[in-house]
Design a protein around this motif. Structure first.
Motif, PDB file in Angstrom:
ATOM      1  N   VAL A  71       0.845  -1.194   0.000  1.00 44.31           N
ATOM      2  CA  VAL A  71       0.000   0.000   0.000  1.00 44.31           C
ATOM      3  C   VAL A  71       0.879   1.241   0.000  1.00 44.31           C
ATOM      4  CG1 VAL A  71      -1.709   1.308   1.303  1.00 44.31           C
ATOM      5  CG2 VAL A  71      -1.848  -1.178   1.198  1.00 44.31           C
ATOM      6  N   SER A  72       0.652   2.134  -0.924  1.00 47.40           N
ATOM      7  CA  SER A  72       1.455   3.346  -1.004  1.00 47.40           C
ATOM      8  C   SER A  72       0.811   4.470  -0.210  1.00 47.40           C
ATOM      9  CB  SER A  72       1.601   3.776  -2.466  1.00 47.40           C
ATOM     10  OG  SER A  72       0.328   4.029  -3.023  1.00 47.40           O
ATOM     11  N   VAL A  73       1.622   5.451   0.158  1.00 41.01           N
ATOM     12  CA  VAL A  73       1.098   6.580   0.905  1.00 41.01           C
ATOM     13  C   VAL A  73       0.442   7.567  -0.039  1.00 41.01           C
ATOM     14  CG1 VAL A  73       2.746   6.326   2.771  1.00 41.01           C
ATOM     15  CG2 VAL A  73       3.340   7.708   0.799  1.00 41.01           C
ATOM     16  N   CYS A  74      -0.079   8.638   0.534  1.00 41.39           N
ATOM     17  CA  CYS A  74      -0.746   9.714  -0.207  1.00 41.39           C
ATOM     18  C   CYS A  74      -2.123   9.298  -0.699  1.00 41.39           C
ATOM     19  CB  CYS A  74       0.098  10.210  -1.374  1.00 41.39           C
ATOM     20  SG  CYS A  74       0.150  12.034  -1.413  1.00 41.39           S
TER      21      CYS A  74
ATOM     22  N   ARG B 148       3.879   7.875   9.263  1.00 38.23           N
ATOM     23  CA  ARG B 148       2.737   8.005   8.352  1.00 38.23           C
ATOM     24  C   ARG B 148       2.179   6.623   8.012  1.00 38.23           C
ATOM     25  NH1 ARG B 148       2.725  12.252   3.594  1.00 38.23           N
ATOM     26  NH2 ARG B 148       0.576  12.060   2.838  1.00 38.23           N
ATOM     27  N   VAL B 149       0.869   6.441   8.155  1.00 36.91           N
ATOM     28  CA  VAL B 149       0.240   5.156   7.886  1.00 36.91           C
ATOM     29  C   VAL B 149      -1.015   5.355   7.065  1.00 36.91           C
ATOM     30  CG1 VAL B 149       1.123   4.079   9.997  1.00 36.91           C
ATOM     31  CG2 VAL B 149      -1.125   5.202  10.029  1.00 36.91           C
ATOM     32  N   ASP B 150      -1.447   4.276   6.419  1.00 34.20           N
ATOM     33  CA  ASP B 150      -2.680   4.279   5.657  1.00 34.20           C
ATOM     34  C   ASP B 150      -3.873   4.280   6.617  1.00 34.20           C
ATOM     35  OD1 ASP B 150      -3.622   3.922   2.751  1.00 34.20           O
ATOM     36  OD2 ASP B 150      -4.832   2.469   3.848  1.00 34.20           O
TER      37      ASP B 150
ATOM     38  N   CYS C 103       6.680  12.409   2.318  1.00 34.31           N
ATOM     39  CA  CYS C 103       7.007  12.466   3.747  1.00 34.31           C
ATOM     40  C   CYS C 103       6.509  11.202   4.443  1.00 34.31           C
ATOM     41  CB  CYS C 103       6.389  13.703   4.383  1.00 34.31           C
ATOM     42  SG  CYS C 103       6.812  13.899   6.128  1.00 34.31           S
ATOM     43  N   THR C 104       7.412  10.499   5.105  1.00 37.78           N
ATOM     44  CA  THR C 104       7.057   9.232   5.756  1.00 37.78           C
ATOM     45  C   THR C 104       6.990   9.319   7.268  1.00 37.78           C
ATOM     46  OG1 THR C 104       9.392   8.610   5.623  1.00 37.78           O
ATOM     47  CG2 THR C 104       7.938   7.781   3.899  1.00 37.78           C
ATOM     48  N   ALA C 105       7.570  10.387   7.865  1.00 38.59           N
ATOM     49  CA  ALA C 105       7.538  10.521   9.325  1.00 38.59           C
ATOM     50  C   ALA C 105       7.921  11.948   9.696  1.00 38.59           C
ATOM     51  CB  ALA C 105       8.495   9.532   9.981  1.00 38.59           C
ATOM     52  N   TYR C 106       7.540  12.323  10.916  1.00 40.13           N
ATOM     53  CA  TYR C 106       7.963  13.639  11.407  1.00 40.13           C
ATOM     54  C   TYR C 106       8.191  13.552  12.912  1.00 40.13           C
ATOM     55  CZ  TYR C 106       3.355  14.644  13.484  1.00 40.13           C
ATOM     56  OH  TYR C 106       2.220  14.619  14.263  1.00 40.13           O
TER      57      TYR C 106
END
Length: 535
Positions: free
Chosen positions: A95-98, A177-179, A139-142
């Motif tokens: 599963v891709s982000v965005c 970041r998660v779905d 962006c995958t995390a902050y």
């Protein structure tokens, strides 16, 4: 604006609890950098010990220190289960982000990932940092750049997250970041006596209203199949993710314990040939399991359909059989638990878009101890035609019971006919008995499905028939284990043992009736619950 991360921030992130530290300073133009060397205290002090997108936690004594970050799973499950996390983790199901409905899951008390991969914006607070990350698809995390200053400054990561580790007391919060499917309320699965501190994985719990909306209020148009357990529906979440919902009937033989058993087991299993659970719903008198949706439904929808069976050529059938063998081997030997499935059959094999097989329905599965290979029960469950004689008649189940079921399924894959619905000249016989008689007569070619045409390699098919008959032999000790079956299927040079009489039950009264309800339907997840009282 983005800029170079302040050296004092890196110091706080990296140095805590890392033992003796030596500092040096060097210059790059107008920028001053500070480097640190330290003496490692544990495995997690080694850079990237658990691979990308994972977290290293050295504090659970006796447990594997690596865990995947939220929304991710091991890239190499086999190596992971052997204690090698170097391959790291990838997003579940690819599963891709965005996508709409995404959010963040907090991982507390960690050294944040390698900051050379991060961007810094010191003008943003933590809330603004979250919004900034959510707007950027890469962006995958902050995280906050300085939690000690009230959460000022913003760090964002783009791509893989490398070298995250847990601290006992210090560290800071990292937001992954998660779905949307990962944002369900987590519930803990039932704790097994063999579980360590990390034996349980949390399973997302979804509201009934969310699942009702996804399935158009369980519309008949969304219904994929029905069995003794209840019905299966296709659903589409708000973020576009397709799901399959197993909705247990209030009159189902699968009660609360079986339901919890299935959730508990599947949540812990990670293998490409096992179906993946996404969550569950327990509300009012409803019990539902939410699975990944597999568009090609179940194996029986192809194998026993006169028109669709031709879509399964010999090479694909062999790939399906080999995948199922590897899945069972994982359950019996390679997973952290020793699991006996007890209801392997064509309708419990699901097919993804590339026709790769996945074993489903763990409601009747049993966990055995590390050295235990069999047990017994006074309540026999499963499907008539796939049950070994010692299990059906005496209630004795073992990994060899699953081997028997696999043997029946392998013969079905080769012949395109059901075991419990196949009648030759003798109306009380079945496919196993028929194949045995053909073998003795030297006429096994007659058992090969003609719809495969020229794609079928006769020698390979006859070899697979022999492997199937080896798996269904009457005496448990004569049947191979799944590691041997995997080897025999993969290597034609491996010699096969001579055959002995198989165990097959003549039962003319039922004429192949499946005692576990509607096994003959072309359903996505024809999961059934059957009870045969043991003698």
């Amino acid at each position: 604006m983005y800029g170079v991360i302040d050296a004092s921030i890196i110091t706080r992130m990296v140095v805590s609890e890392l033992g003796s530290v030596r500092r040096s300073t060097w210059h790059d133009g107008d920028r001053r950098w500070i480097g640190y060397w330290f003496a490692p205290k544990d495995q997690c002090d080694f850079y990237g010990n658990c691979g990308p997108n994972s977290n290293c936690n050295p504090y659970d004594a006796g447990q594997f220190e690596c865990t995947c970050l939220p929304g991710l799973e091991p890239k190499s499950p086999g190596d992971w289960n052997l204690g090698d996390g170097s391959a790291g983790c990838v997003r579940r199901g690819g599963v891709s982000v965005c996508r709409s409905g995404e959010g963040f899951v907090k991982v507390a008390r960690v050294k944040v990932p390698d900051t050379s991969k991060a961007r810094a914006n010191m003008s943003l607070n933590l809330k603004e940092c979250k919004e900034e990350c959510l707007r950027d698809c890469s962006c995958t995390a902050y995280a906050s750049a300085s939690e000690s200053l009230g959460g000022s400054g913003c760090l964002t990561w783009h791509g893989n997250l490398v070298d995250t580790r847990t601290f006992a007391d210090l560290g800071q919060d990292l937001y992954i970041r998660v779905d949307a499917i990962e944002l369900g309320t987590p519930i803990s699965t039932i704790k097994d006596r063999d579980d360590g501190p990390r034996g349980n994985r949390d399973v997302p719990l979804f509201d009934l209203s969310t699942i009702a909306s996804a399935t158009n209020n369980f519309s008949v148009l969304n219904k994929l199949g029905q069995g003794g357990f209840g019905s299966v529906y296709k659903g589409i979440m708000d973020n576009g993710l397709e799901i399959a919902v197993k909705r247990l009937s209030k009159l189902s033989g699968q009660g609360a314990e079986e339901f919890k058993n299935e959730v508990r087991l599947i949540a812990k299993l990670q293998h490409r040939n096992l179906v993946r659970i996404l969550g569950c719903c327990v509300e009012e008198d409803e019990k539902m399991l939410i699975y990944e949706y597999l568009p090609n439904k179940s194996l029986d929808a192809f194998l026993f359909d006169k028109t669709r069976r031709s879509l399964l050529d010999w090479r694909k059938r062999l790939e399906i059989a080999s995948g199922l063998a590897r899945g069972l081997l994982y359950l019996h030997q390679d997973s952290r638990l020793r699991i006996i499935h007890r209801d392997l059959k064509a309708s419990n094999v699901l097919l993804d878009e590339e026709m790769n097989p996945m074993i489903s329905d763990f409601s009747m599965a049993r966990i055995c101890g590390g050295d235990q290979i069999q047990g017994n029960t006074n309540r026999v469950v499963g499907t008539y035609g796939y049950m070994s004689s010692e299990y059906a008649m005496e209630g004795i189940f073992s990994i060899k019971s699953d081997v028997y079921s696999f043997g029946v399924l392998l013969l079905e894959i080769i012949s395109g006919k059901r075991n419990s619905a196949y009648y030759h000249e003798n109306p009380s016989s079945n496919l196993v008995g028929h194949a045995w008689e053909l073998w003795k007569e030297g006429n096994c070619e007659d058992a090969i499905d003609e719809s495969m045409g020229d794609s079928c390699t006769k020698e390979e098919a006859l070899r697979c028939i022999q492997i199937g008959l080896l798996c269904v032999q009457e005496f448990v000790d004569d049947r191979p284990n799944m590691s041997t079956v995997v080897l025999m299927l993969a290597n034609n040079d491996v010699a096969l043992a001579s055959l002995k009489r198989p165990a097959y039950v003549f039962k003319s009264k039922h004429h192949g009736t499946n005692l576990s309800a509607s096994d003959g339907t072309a359903s996505l997840n024809d999961i059934t619950v059957s009870t045969v009282e043991g003698r």
